[in-house]
Design a protein around this motif. Sequence first.
Motif, short mmCIF file in Angstrom:
data_model
loop_
_atom_site.label_atom_id
_atom_site.label_comp_id
_atom_site.label_asym_id
_atom_site.label_seq_id
_atom_site.Cartn_x
_atom_site.Cartn_y
_atom_site.Cartn_z
N GLU A 1 0.86 -1.18 0.00
CA GLU A 1 0.00 0.00 0.00
C GLU A 1 0.91 1.24 0.00
O GLU A 1 1.94 1.25 0.68
CB GLU A 1 -0.89 0.01 1.25
CG GLU A 1 -1.93 -1.09 1.26
CD GLU A 1 -2.92 -0.94 0.12
OE1 GLU A 1 -3.41 0.19 -0.11
OE2 GLU A 1 -3.21 -1.95 -0.54
N PRO A 2 0.56 2.29 -0.76
CA PRO A 2 1.43 3.47 -0.80
C PRO A 2 1.75 4.05 0.57
O PRO A 2 2.86 4.51 0.82
CB PRO A 2 0.63 4.46 -1.66
CG PRO A 2 -0.20 3.59 -2.54
CD PRO A 2 -0.56 2.40 -1.70
N GLU A 3 0.77 4.01 1.49
CA GLU A 3 1.02 4.56 2.83
C GLU A 3 2.14 3.79 3.55
O GLU A 3 2.96 4.37 4.26
CB GLU A 3 -0.26 4.51 3.68
CG GLU A 3 -1.41 5.35 3.15
CD GLU A 3 -2.14 4.69 1.98
OE1 GLU A 3 -2.03 3.46 1.79
OE2 GLU A 3 -2.79 5.43 1.22
N ILE A 4 2.16 2.47 3.35
CA ILE A 4 3.21 1.66 3.97
C ILE A 4 4.55 1.94 3.29
O ILE A 4 5.59 2.01 3.94
CB ILE A 4 2.85 0.17 3.89
CG1 ILE A 4 1.58 -0.11 4.69
CG2 ILE A 4 4.00 -0.70 4.40
CD1 ILE A 4 1.03 -1.52 4.53
N SER B 1 25.51 -9.01 3.67
CA SER B 1 25.39 -7.66 3.12
C SER B 1 24.09 -7.59 2.32
O SER B 1 23.52 -8.62 1.96
CB SER B 1 26.58 -7.34 2.21
OG SER B 1 26.61 -8.22 1.10
N GLY B 2 23.63 -6.38 2.09
CA GLY B 2 22.40 -6.27 1.31
C GLY B 2 21.89 -4.86 1.20
O GLY B 2 22.43 -3.93 1.82
N THR B 3 20.84 -4.71 0.41
CA THR B 3 20.16 -3.43 0.26
C THR B 3 18.65 -3.67 0.29
O THR B 3 18.16 -4.69 -0.19
CB THR B 3 20.51 -2.74 -1.08
OG1 THR B 3 20.11 -3.59 -2.16
CG2 THR B 3 21.98 -2.43 -1.19
N ALA B 4 17.95 -2.72 0.86
CA ALA B 4 16.49 -2.73 0.83
C ALA B 4 16.06 -1.47 0.09
O ALA B 4 16.51 -0.36 0.42
CB ALA B 4 15.92 -2.73 2.25
N THR B 5 15.23 -1.65 -0.92
CA THR B 5 14.80 -0.54 -1.77
C THR B 5 13.28 -0.44 -1.74
O THR B 5 12.59 -1.44 -1.97
CB THR B 5 15.26 -0.77 -3.23
OG1 THR B 5 16.66 -0.98 -3.24
CG2 THR B 5 14.89 0.42 -4.10
N LYS B 6 12.78 0.73 -1.46
CA LYS B 6 11.34 0.94 -1.54
C LYS B 6 11.08 1.91 -2.69
O LYS B 6 11.82 2.87 -2.89
CB LYS B 6 10.78 1.45 -0.23
CG LYS B 6 11.42 2.69 0.31
CD LYS B 6 10.86 3.05 1.66
CE LYS B 6 11.44 4.36 2.15
NZ LYS B 6 10.83 4.81 3.39
N LEU C 1 10.88 3.68 8.15
CA LEU C 1 11.56 2.52 8.75
C LEU C 1 11.36 1.24 7.95
O LEU C 1 11.85 0.17 8.35
CB LEU C 1 11.05 2.31 10.18
CG LEU C 1 11.34 3.45 11.15
CD1 LEU C 1 10.74 3.14 12.51
CD2 LEU C 1 12.83 3.71 11.26
N LEU C 2 10.67 1.32 6.82
CA LEU C 2 10.34 0.11 6.05
C LEU C 2 11.58 -0.68 5.65
O LEU C 2 11.61 -1.91 5.80
CB LEU C 2 9.53 0.49 4.81
CG LEU C 2 9.15 -0.66 3.88
CD1 LEU C 2 8.27 -1.66 4.61
CD2 LEU C 2 8.44 -0.11 2.65
N ALA C 3 12.61 -0.03 5.15
CA ALA C 3 13.82 -0.73 4.73
C ALA C 3 14.47 -1.44 5.91
O ALA C 3 14.91 -2.59 5.80
CB ALA C 3 14.80 0.24 4.07
N ASP C 4 14.51 -0.78 7.06
CA ASP C 4 15.09 -1.40 8.26
C ASP C 4 14.29 -2.63 8.68
O ASP C 4 14.87 -3.63 9.09
CB ASP C 4 15.13 -0.38 9.41
CG ASP C 4 15.97 0.83 9.07
OD1 ASP C 4 17.19 0.78 9.29
OD2 ASP C 4 15.40 1.82 8.56
N VAL C 5 12.97 -2.52 8.59
CA VAL C 5 12.11 -3.64 8.97
C VAL C 5 12.37 -4.83 8.04
O VAL C 5 12.47 -5.98 8.49
CB VAL C 5 10.62 -3.23 8.94
CG1 VAL C 5 9.71 -4.44 9.05
CG2 VAL C 5 10.33 -2.24 10.06
#
Length: 196
Positions: free
Chosen positions: A94-97, A126-131, A102-106
């Motif tokens: 959902e766009p709000e989420i 190692s890694g990356t989180a992309t929103k 903190l989404l990437a950290d979660v």
Amino acid sequence: MDEPRPPGLTAAFARTARALRLATFRDDFVVREIPAPSGLAPETVAFAGDVRPDPETHDSPFGTGRFVLLHDPAEPDAWHGPWRIVCFAQAPLEPEIGMDPLLADVAWTWLVDALAGHGAHHHAASGTATKTLSKGFGTLAAEGDGAQIELRASWSPTGDMAAHLAAWAELTCMLSGLPPGSEGIAVFTGGGRARD
């Protein structure tokens, strides 16, 4: 007696790949072996996983992931051992989420927790989180706003490789809104519609 292994494969890799192929998953997460990327290591095996995919296309509106196990008996310096796992998982939101700072950290925490929960010991992670947030225009305006989370990660595994595969499966389902024990529960697509 051990089964004969394909020419050129080490016994350790052949044994491990066979064990991964025998892994089982929750009913709403479909996993299949796919061609492994070439040039990353002398020995590789790869899997694709999709949350509640379309039976004909394998496409999933809920979430998808890839898992690649690499083996190099020469033990590359960056790996600190003979094995390396490379994976990714992504899901619409959902766009709000998607706007949550903190989404990437979660997402990274879910990976770390899944590995720990399955006893999947590892090092050199190692890694990356992309929103990603998107908005449709013109003929795509009816699609409205959208968001997506994608986690790409790699680590050097030790112990039971099937535990690492199970942790990746759990991560992919978590990103798709399906925590452990949620089989059969409706999932919301990025457009806000629930589907079974």
